[in-house]
Write an enzyme that holds these catalytic residues in place. Structure first.
Site, mmCIF file in Angstrom:
data_model
loop_
_atom_site.group_PDB
_atom_site.id
_atom_site.type_symbol
_atom_site.label_atom_id
_atom_site.label_comp_id
_atom_site.label_asym_id
_atom_site.label_seq_id
_atom_site.Cartn_x
_atom_site.Cartn_y
_atom_site.Cartn_z
ATOM 1 N N SER A 165 0.716 -1.097 0.165
ATOM 2 C CA SER A 165 0.399 -0.028 -0.603
ATOM 3 C C SER A 165 0.694 0.961 0.211
ATOM 4 O O SER A 165 2.438 1.038 0.386
ATOM 5 C CB SER A 165 -0.470 0.186 1.032
ATOM 6 O OG SER A 165 -1.529 1.401 1.619
ATOM 7 N N TYR A 220 -1.881 0.295 10.401
ATOM 8 C CA TYR A 220 -2.346 -0.368 9.345
ATOM 9 C C TYR A 220 -0.587 0.231 9.138
ATOM 10 O O TYR A 220 -0.181 -0.348 8.382
ATOM 11 C CB TYR A 220 -3.368 0.186 8.251
ATOM 12 C CG TYR A 220 -3.520 -0.536 6.891
ATOM 13 C CD1 TYR A 220 -3.314 -1.466 6.344
ATOM 14 C CD2 TYR A 220 -3.037 0.503 6.047
ATOM 15 C CE1 TYR A 220 -3.665 -1.916 5.425
ATOM 16 C CE2 TYR A 220 -3.527 0.425 4.969
ATOM 17 C CZ TYR A 220 -3.965 -1.130 4.452
ATOM 18 O OH TYR A 220 -3.647 -1.289 3.319
HETATM 19 P P1 NAP Z 1 -11.085 -6.174 0.526
HETATM 20 O O1 NAP Z 1 -12.226 -5.622 -1.309
HETATM 21 O O2 NAP Z 1 -11.559 -5.993 1.047
HETATM 22 O O3 NAP Z 1 -10.510 -7.400 0.189
HETATM 23 C C1 NAP Z 1 -10.073 -8.257 0.493
HETATM 24 C C2 NAP Z 1 -9.251 -10.115 0.929
HETATM 25 O O4 NAP Z 1 -8.498 -10.501 1.294
HETATM 26 C C3 NAP Z 1 -11.019 -10.426 0.502
HETATM 27 O O5 NAP Z 1 -11.258 -11.846 -0.279
HETATM 28 C C4 NAP Z 1 -10.585 -11.320 1.978
HETATM 29 O O6 NAP Z 1 -11.649 -12.530 1.711
HETATM 30 C C5 NAP Z 1 -9.490 -11.764 2.030
HETATM 31 N N1 NAP Z 1 -8.487 -11.796 3.091
HETATM 32 C C6 NAP Z 1 -8.670 -11.004 4.164
HETATM 33 N N2 NAP Z 1 -8.355 -11.525 5.530
HETATM 34 C C7 NAP Z 1 -7.643 -12.616 5.250
HETATM 35 C C8 NAP Z 1 -7.246 -14.066 5.674
HETATM 36 N N3 NAP Z 1 -7.396 -13.748 6.978
HETATM 37 N N4 NAP Z 1 -7.033 -15.231 5.403
HETATM 38 C C9 NAP Z 1 -7.419 -14.320 3.844
HETATM 39 N N5 NAP Z 1 -8.069 -14.177 3.250
HETATM 40 C C10 NAP Z 1 -8.405 -13.205 4.063
HETATM 41 O O7 NAP Z 1 -9.979 -5.632 -0.043
HETATM 42 P P2 NAP Z 1 -8.612 -4.921 -0.872
HETATM 43 O O8 NAP Z 1 -9.156 -3.933 -1.845
HETATM 44 O O9 NAP Z 1 -9.367 -5.496 -2.399
HETATM 45 O O10 NAP Z 1 -7.812 -5.761 -0.089
HETATM 46 C C11 NAP Z 1 -6.478 -6.332 -1.124
HETATM 47 C C12 NAP Z 1 -4.911 -5.186 -0.895
HETATM 48 O O11 NAP Z 1 -5.062 -4.341 -1.138
HETATM 49 C C13 NAP Z 1 -5.489 -5.581 0.642
HETATM 50 O O12 NAP Z 1 -3.762 -6.074 1.264
HETATM 51 C C14 NAP Z 1 -5.258 -4.290 1.076
HETATM 52 O O13 NAP Z 1 -4.508 -3.960 2.497
HETATM 53 C C15 NAP Z 1 -4.316 -3.996 0.243
HETATM 54 N N6 NAP Z 1 -4.545 -2.554 -0.858
HETATM 55 C C16 NAP Z 1 -5.740 -2.120 -0.586
HETATM 56 C C17 NAP Z 1 -6.465 -0.347 -1.225
HETATM 57 C C18 NAP Z 1 -7.643 -0.080 -1.044
HETATM 58 O O14 NAP Z 1 -7.750 1.024 -0.973
HETATM 59 N N7 NAP Z 1 -8.561 -0.794 -0.897
HETATM 60 C C19 NAP Z 1 -4.870 0.080 -0.703
HETATM 61 C C20 NAP Z 1 -3.638 0.204 -0.704
HETATM 62 C C21 NAP Z 1 -3.743 -1.130 -0.239
HETATM 63 P P3 NAP Z 1 -12.691 -13.200 2.725
HETATM 64 O O15 NAP Z 1 -12.872 -11.915 3.886
HETATM 65 O O16 NAP Z 1 -13.549 -13.814 2.155
HETATM 66 O O17 NAP Z 1 -11.454 -14.463 3.800
#
Ligand code: NAP
Length: 250
Positions: free
Chosen positions: A137, A150
């Site tokens: 991130s 975070y």
């Molecule tokens: P999201 O839509 O909430 O997706 C998060 C995914 O992670 C879900 O599929 C969730 O699936 C899975 N997950 C969470 N805890 C888990 C665990 N303990 N074991 C296995 N799977 C797990 O959010 P996203 O934005 O796509 O996030 C993906 C990544 O991008 C994360 O690492 C986040 O920190 C990073 N990120 C996001 C943003 C943003 O603005 N959206 C910005 C920078 C970085 P289940 O709940 O089904 O397990």
């Protein structure tokens, strides 16, 4: 002439593929010719992502060592590991930090990545051209008020990736970290415990990245020639500058 056995497609593992960036990445990796294995906790949602694209869905909780072990035992071949599972909980200042939330963020974003990487490293190396691609991130680069738990986790995983890159020098495994800014996924809904209004406010008046924008970066990294290592890709919306400034239209 004897017929050549077909070369099997390279296998890519995507963690946290039941929504957002992970789901989009799974779709784009299949389109790019990878055989994809996806993992997440919500198996129903995961299967909805996997079935239409012919990916393999397996239960995975990266915070649980036994779950990681069971998942990885089902993946004998692996050329690309996309460490995507993770997220944020809360936006409390350090003065009122919720230790449970911090613990979860560290478990999911740092130890989860370390566990998955450790378990799949032998297969990645055996592939002859392995790659670890971790979704960090911009919070791994720049701290912001309310972000401490975070920030600490994402700064931490960035350090782990830098160490891994040093340790793997000379071996056939590349290491890439992709650091997005604001992406319109379920991220903010999770961060604010299901508060839809508060989550929507995060993206009000600006155009965030989509999950597909980030997935395209993953596929770009995963499809470079074996001698090319993209150490990191920082990708943000045009409307965002670092973690502290967002241009919002009225
Ligand atoms: P999201 O839509 O909430 O997706 C998060 C995914 O992670 C879900 O599929 C969730 O699936 C899975 N997950 C969470 N805890 C888990 C665990 N303990 N074991 C296995 N799977 C797990 O959010 P996203 O934005 O796509 O996030 C993906 C990544 O991008 C994360 O690492 C986040 O920190 C990073 N990120 C996001 C943003 C943003 O603005 N959206 C910005 C920078 C970085 P289940 O709940 O089904 O397990």
């Amino acid at each position: 002439m004897t017929a050549q056995a077909p070369v099997p497609a390279p296998v890519a593992v995507v963690t946290g593929a039941s929504s957002g960036i992970g789901a989009a990445t799974a779709r784009q990796l299949v389109a790019a010719g990878f055989e994809v294995v996806v993992g997440a906790r919500r198996l129903d949602r995961l299967r909805d992502v996997a079935a239409p694209i012919g990916a393999r869905a397996l239960p995975l909780d990266v915070t649980d060592p036994a779950s990681v072990e069971a998942f990885c035992a089902e993946v004998p071949r692996c050329a690309v590991l996309v460490n995507n599972a993770g997220g944020a909980l809360g936006l409390e200042p350090v003065a009122s930090a919720d230790e449970e939330a911090w613990r979860w963020m560290y478990e999911a974003n740092v130890l989860g990545v370390a566990r998955m990487t450790r378990a799949l490293l032998p297969a990645l190396e055996a592939s002859g051209d392995g790659q670890v691609i971790t979704i960090g991130s911009i919070a791994a680069h720049e701290a912001y008020a309310g972000g401490a738990g975070y920030n600490a986790a994402k700064f931490g995983v960035r350090a782990v990736m830098q160490v891994l890159r040093a340790e793997l020098l000379g071996r056939p495994v590349r290491v890439c970290q992709i650091d997005p800014g604001m992406v319109d996924t379920e991220f903010s809904r999770v961060r604010f415990a299901g508060d839809e209004h508060r989550a929507a406010q995060v993206y009000a008046g600006m155009t965030p990245l989509s999950a597909d924008d980030v997935a395209a970066c993953v596929v770009f990294a995963a499809t470079r020639p074996p001698h090319v290592n993209l150490d990191s890709i920082v990708v943000t919306a045009r409307d965002q500058l670092g973690t502290r400034q967002v241009h919002r239209r009225a």
